[in-house]
Design a protein around this motif. Structure first.
Motif, PDB file in Angstrom:
ATOM      1  N   PRO A 178      -1.347  -2.537  11.427  1.00  0.00           N
ATOM      2  CA  PRO A 178       0.051  -2.110  11.260  1.00  0.00           C
ATOM      3  C   PRO A 178       0.468  -1.945   9.805  1.00  0.00           C
ATOM      4  CG  PRO A 178      -0.105  -3.790  12.967  1.00  0.00           C
ATOM      5  CD  PRO A 178      -1.462  -3.707  12.332  1.00  0.00           C
ATOM      6  N   LEU A 179      -0.204  -2.650   8.890  1.00  0.00           N
ATOM      7  CA  LEU A 179       0.115  -2.494   7.473  1.00  0.00           C
ATOM      8  C   LEU A 179      -0.107  -1.063   6.991  1.00  0.00           C
ATOM      9  CD1 LEU A 179      -1.458  -5.770   5.995  1.00  0.00           C
ATOM     10  CD2 LEU A 179       0.964  -5.132   5.876  1.00  0.00           C
ATOM     11  N   LEU A 180      -0.945  -0.311   7.718  1.00  0.00           N
ATOM     12  CA  LEU A 180      -1.281   1.042   7.293  1.00  0.00           C
ATOM     13  C   LEU A 180      -0.477   2.127   7.999  1.00  0.00           C
ATOM     14  CD1 LEU A 180      -5.169   0.828   6.998  1.00  0.00           C
ATOM     15  CD2 LEU A 180      -3.507   0.962   5.131  1.00  0.00           C
ATOM     16  N   ASP A 181       0.336   1.760   8.964  1.00  0.00           N
ATOM     17  CA  ASP A 181       1.072   2.780   9.713  1.00  0.00           C
ATOM     18  C   ASP A 181       1.915   3.662   8.795  1.00  0.00           C
ATOM     19  OD1 ASP A 181       0.155   2.530  12.281  1.00  0.00           O
ATOM     20  OD2 ASP A 181       1.708   1.102  12.901  1.00  0.00           O
ATOM     21  N   GLY A 182       2.610   3.038   7.876  1.00  0.00           N
ATOM     22  CA  GLY A 182       3.438   3.811   6.953  1.00  0.00           C
ATOM     23  C   GLY A 182       2.615   4.696   6.037  1.00  0.00           C
ATOM     24  N   ALA A 183       1.449   4.198   5.611  1.00  0.00           N
ATOM     25  CA  ALA A 183       0.579   4.968   4.724  1.00  0.00           C
ATOM     26  C   ALA A 183       0.034   6.203   5.437  1.00  0.00           C
ATOM     27  CB  ALA A 183      -0.563   4.096   4.219  1.00  0.00           C
ATOM     28  N   TRP A 184      -0.432   6.016   6.681  1.00  0.00           N
ATOM     29  CA  TRP A 184      -0.923   7.174   7.441  1.00  0.00           C
ATOM     30  C   TRP A 184       0.202   8.184   7.654  1.00  0.00           C
ATOM     31  CZ3 TRP A 184      -5.682   6.962   6.706  1.00  0.00           C
ATOM     32  CH2 TRP A 184      -6.495   5.881   7.035  1.00  0.00           C
TER      33      TRP A 184
ATOM     34  N   VAL B 262       0.816  -1.207   0.000  1.00  0.00           N
ATOM     35  CA  VAL B 262       0.000   0.000   0.000  1.00  0.00           C
ATOM     36  C   VAL B 262       0.854   1.263   0.000  1.00  0.00           C
ATOM     37  CG1 VAL B 262      -0.265  -0.048   2.532  1.00  0.00           C
ATOM     38  CG2 VAL B 262      -1.917   1.209   1.141  1.00  0.00           C
ATOM     39  N   GLU B 263       1.973   1.250   0.700  1.00  0.00           N
ATOM     40  CA  GLU B 263       2.811   2.452   0.735  1.00  0.00           C
ATOM     41  C   GLU B 263       3.384   2.774  -0.644  1.00  0.00           C
ATOM     42  OE1 GLU B 263       5.674   3.026   4.007  1.00  0.00           O
ATOM     43  OE2 GLU B 263       4.748   1.230   4.883  1.00  0.00           O
ATOM     44  N   GLU B 264       3.644   1.728  -1.436  1.00  0.00           N
ATOM     45  CA  GLU B 264       4.242   1.955  -2.748  1.00  0.00           C
ATOM     46  C   GLU B 264       3.246   2.642  -3.691  1.00  0.00           C
ATOM     47  OE1 GLU B 264       4.707  -0.797  -0.947  1.00  0.00           O
ATOM     48  OE2 GLU B 264       6.857  -0.497  -0.593  1.00  0.00           O
ATOM     49  N   TYR B 265       2.028   2.078  -3.817  1.00  0.00           N
ATOM     50  CA  TYR B 265       1.116   2.705  -4.773  1.00  0.00           C
ATOM     51  C   TYR B 265       0.569   4.020  -4.245  1.00  0.00           C
ATOM     52  CZ  TYR B 265      -3.014   0.423  -2.451  1.00  0.00           C
ATOM     53  OH  TYR B 265      -3.986  -0.009  -1.579  1.00  0.00           O
ATOM     54  N   LEU B 266       0.412   4.149  -2.939  1.00  0.00           N
ATOM     55  CA  LEU B 266      -0.047   5.414  -2.392  1.00  0.00           C
ATOM     56  C   LEU B 266       1.038   6.477  -2.524  1.00  0.00           C
ATOM     57  CD1 LEU B 266      -2.357   6.873  -0.922  1.00  0.00           C
ATOM     58  CD2 LEU B 266      -1.281   6.193   1.238  1.00  0.00           C
ATOM     59  N   GLY B 267       2.261   6.097  -2.224  1.00  0.00           N
ATOM     60  CA  GLY B 267       3.365   7.044  -2.357  1.00  0.00           C
ATOM     61  C   GLY B 267       3.533   7.536  -3.785  1.00  0.00           C
ATOM     62  N   ALA B 268       3.376   6.623  -4.747  1.00  0.00           N
ATOM     63  CA  ALA B 268       3.478   7.022  -6.148  1.00  0.00           C
ATOM     64  C   ALA B 268       2.369   8.004  -6.514  1.00  0.00           C
ATOM     65  CB  ALA B 268       3.420   5.796  -7.046  1.00  0.00           C
ATOM     66  N   ALA B 269       1.162   7.775  -5.971  1.00  0.00           N
ATOM     67  CA  ALA B 269       0.044   8.670  -6.262  1.00  0.00           C
ATOM     68  C   ALA B 269       0.278  10.051  -5.668  1.00  0.00           C
ATOM     69  CB  ALA B 269      -1.253   8.070  -5.727  1.00  0.00           C
ATOM     70  N   VAL B 270       0.763  10.104  -4.444  1.00  0.00           N
ATOM     71  CA  VAL B 270       1.048  11.389  -3.811  1.00  0.00           C
ATOM     72  C   VAL B 270       2.154  12.116  -4.569  1.00  0.00           C
ATOM     73  CG1 VAL B 270       1.956  12.478  -1.718  1.00  0.00           C
ATOM     74  CG2 VAL B 270       0.199  10.698  -1.536  1.00  0.00           C
ATOM     75  N   GLU B 271       3.188  11.386  -4.936  1.00  0.00           N
ATOM     76  CA  GLU B 271       4.274  11.977  -5.708  1.00  0.00           C
ATOM     77  C   GLU B 271       3.767  12.502  -7.045  1.00  0.00           C
ATOM     78  OE1 GLU B 271       8.181  13.222  -6.487  1.00  0.00           O
ATOM     79  OE2 GLU B 271       7.322  12.445  -4.628  1.00  0.00           O
ATOM     80  N   GLY B 272       2.761  11.809  -7.608  1.00  0.00           N
ATOM     81  CA  GLY B 272       2.203  12.205  -8.890  1.00  0.00           C
ATOM     82  C   GLY B 272       1.191  13.325  -8.819  1.00  0.00           C
ATOM     83  N   GLY B 273       0.845  13.772  -7.601  1.00  0.00           N
ATOM     84  CA  GLY B 273      -0.036  14.920  -7.481  1.00  0.00           C
ATOM     85  C   GLY B 273      -1.419  14.655  -6.937  1.00  0.00           C
ATOM     86  N   ALA B 274      -1.646  13.507  -6.298  1.00  0.00           N
ATOM     87  CA  ALA B 274      -2.956  13.245  -5.703  1.00  0.00           C
ATOM     88  C   ALA B 274      -3.262  14.301  -4.652  1.00  0.00           C
ATOM     89  CB  ALA B 274      -2.999  11.849  -5.090  1.00  0.00           C
TER      90      ALA B 274
END
Length: 304
Positions: free
Chosen positions: A152-158, A123-135
């Motif tokens: 805990p899987l979401l800690d990094g995403a939050w 989740v951190e990979e695709y979310l991070g790419a989206a944020v980097e891309g301008g989400a």
């Protein structure tokens, strides 16, 4: 207290542009609109068609039209910019829906780019790419996704979202029906771990409005959206506290327009009339409150 005279609220969808102009606004900014891939949307609509089974009440979709027509309807209403929200109901959908949302926004001038997430590896990979891309916003639907936002899987995403200042529009309340991991107390633990997180409590935490207000008071980056709140339809199963306008006066700048278009069982104007009623009920609200909720707060959150 009753505020000074305000422009008459819109009598119908066709009257919404007149009301916007009377308020001196360039248009509406709606942070809670749904556009989805066609096959996913058809399943969502089929679920609402069986709402009496799921919710014990009918839920007739008001704007069941082709995608291009729905975009045109928002433009006709005077919606200047909107956040098209997507949400997965099982693992493996988050990355795909996030990519779809990026493509939709690129092809739709009024739409901002959004993303979603699910409690899953990667989740951190695709979310991070989206944020980097301008989400500009991320949708999280705890009830539909049936995952624990404290996973805990979401800690990094939050943490990623908190650091980036990208708002998460999170459906975490028990309305219209509770889920396994819904509850303002549950998401409150996420905010406790990530106090800088910018969050918009969808539906103002319906039906736990007072608990949602408590989170707004405790966390400086927490907001409420208006989605379905105070409409005659929602009042039948999730009535607002009688002092709701006074309570909103205590959280200036923290309420933002949301509608749930197109999946609402009433015209768009009904939501706007509810907001107008709050503004008229307290002298501390009035036109400044309307301009902030309908445009300015959403523009700030989405960094328009």
């Amino acid at each position: 207290m009753t505020s000074a005279a305000l422009p008459p609220p819109p009598s119908s969808d066709d009257d919404v542009p007149r009301w916007i102009a009377d308020l001196g606004l360039p248009g509406l900014v709606d942070v809670h609109v749904h556009f989805l891939p066609e096959r996913v949307l058809r399943k969502v609509w089929a679920y609402f068609d069986d709402a009496r089974t799921h919710y014990g009440m009918d839920w007739p979709i008001q704007y069941r039209t082709p995608e291009a027509d729905r975009i045109a309807t928002l433009e006709k209403l005077g919606v200047l910019r909107f956040a098209p929200l997507v949400y997965p109901h099982k693992p493996g959908m988050g990355a795909w829906l996030t990519e779809w949302a990026a493509e939709f926004a690129a092809a739709t001038p009024a739409a901002v780019r959004t993303a979603t997430l699910y409690a899953e590896p990667g989740v951190e990979e695709y979310l991070g790419a989206a944020v980097e891309g301008g989400a500009r916003a991320v949708k999280v639907h705890v009830q539909v996704g049936a995952f624990d936002p404290r996973d805990p899987l979401l800690d990094g995403a939050w943490g990623l979202l908190a650091e980036a200042g990208v708002p998460v529009i999170v459906h975490c309340g028990h309305g219209p029906i509770p889920g396994e991991h819904t509850g303002l107390d549950v998401f409150g633990e996420v905010l406790g771990r990530h106090p800088r997180l910018t969050a918009v409590l969808a539906h103002a935490g319906m039906p736990d409005f007072l608990a949602a207000l408590d989170l707004v008071h405790r966390h400086e980056n927490v907001h409420l959206d208006t989605t379905m709140v105070g409409t005659p339809y929602a009042e039948a199963f999730a009535p607002l506290p009688p002092d709701w306008p006074a309570r909103l006066a205590g959280i200036p700048g923290r309420v933002v327009l949301g509608s749930d278009f197109p999946n609402i069982p009433y015209p768009y104007a009904e939501q706007l009339r509810a907001i107008a009623d709050w503004a008229a009920a307290d002298d501390r609200l009035g036109e400044p409150f309307l301009r902030d909720v309908l445009h300015d707060a959403g523009a700030r959150l989405l960094r328009l």
